[in-house]
Design a protein around this motif. Structure first.
Motif, PDB file in Angstrom:
ATOM      1  N   ASN A  46       0.865  -1.182   0.000  1.00  0.00           N
ATOM      2  CA  ASN A  46       0.000   0.000   0.000  1.00  0.00           C
ATOM      3  C   ASN A  46       0.898   1.227   0.000  1.00  0.00           C
ATOM      4  OD1 ASN A  46       0.943   0.328   2.626  1.00  0.00           O
ATOM      5  ND2 ASN A  46      -0.943  -0.359   3.594  1.00  0.00           N
ATOM      6  N   GLU A  47       0.322   2.393   0.175  1.00  0.00           N
ATOM      7  CA  GLU A  47       1.119   3.615   0.122  1.00  0.00           C
ATOM      8  C   GLU A  47       2.228   3.603   1.174  1.00  0.00           C
ATOM      9  OE1 GLU A  47      -2.420   4.168   1.190  1.00  0.00           O
ATOM     10  OE2 GLU A  47      -2.808   3.546  -0.863  1.00  0.00           O
ATOM     11  N   ASP A  48       1.928   3.092   2.359  1.00  0.00           N
ATOM     12  CA  ASP A  48       2.905   3.074   3.444  1.00  0.00           C
ATOM     13  C   ASP A  48       4.044   2.100   3.184  1.00  0.00           C
ATOM     14  OD1 ASP A  48       1.357   4.918   4.853  1.00  0.00           O
ATOM     15  OD2 ASP A  48       0.175   3.328   5.789  1.00  0.00           O
ATOM     16  N   GLU A  55       7.569   2.554   0.070  1.00  0.00           N
ATOM     17  CA  GLU A  55       8.956   2.960   0.277  1.00  0.00           C
ATOM     18  C   GLU A  55       9.855   1.769   0.619  1.00  0.00           C
ATOM     19  OE1 GLU A  55       9.579   4.594   4.658  1.00  0.00           O
ATOM     20  OE2 GLU A  55       7.799   5.466   3.719  1.00  0.00           O
TER      21      GLU A  55
END
Length: 67
Positions: free
Chosen positions: A17-19, A22
């Motif tokens: 997901n977005e988290d 990275e």
């Protein structure tokens, strides 16, 4: 470990997901063969012990592995 036994190593990024995006920079991008997004329905099915819904991303990974 794979290099020690002379086997190729690849990665499948799971529950992305977005988290978590990275974190993908922590592995060699050339060895990433696919990414599976976080999916609430899959999460619920796992908790219930029921059949996991099919995801297009998983089918693409399987097709790539079997090619």
């Amino acid at each position: 470990m794979g290099a020690k036994i002379n086997k190729p190593v690849c990665f499948i990024l799971n529950r992305m997901n977005e988290d978590a995006a990275e974190l993908s920079s922590l592995v060699d991008g050339k060895k990433v063969i696919g990414s599976v997004p976080f999916d609430r329905d899959v999460f619920r099915a796992c908790l219930k012990g029921s059949q996991v819904p099919q995801l297009a991303e998983v089918k693409e990974i399987v097709d790539r592995l079997l090619a």
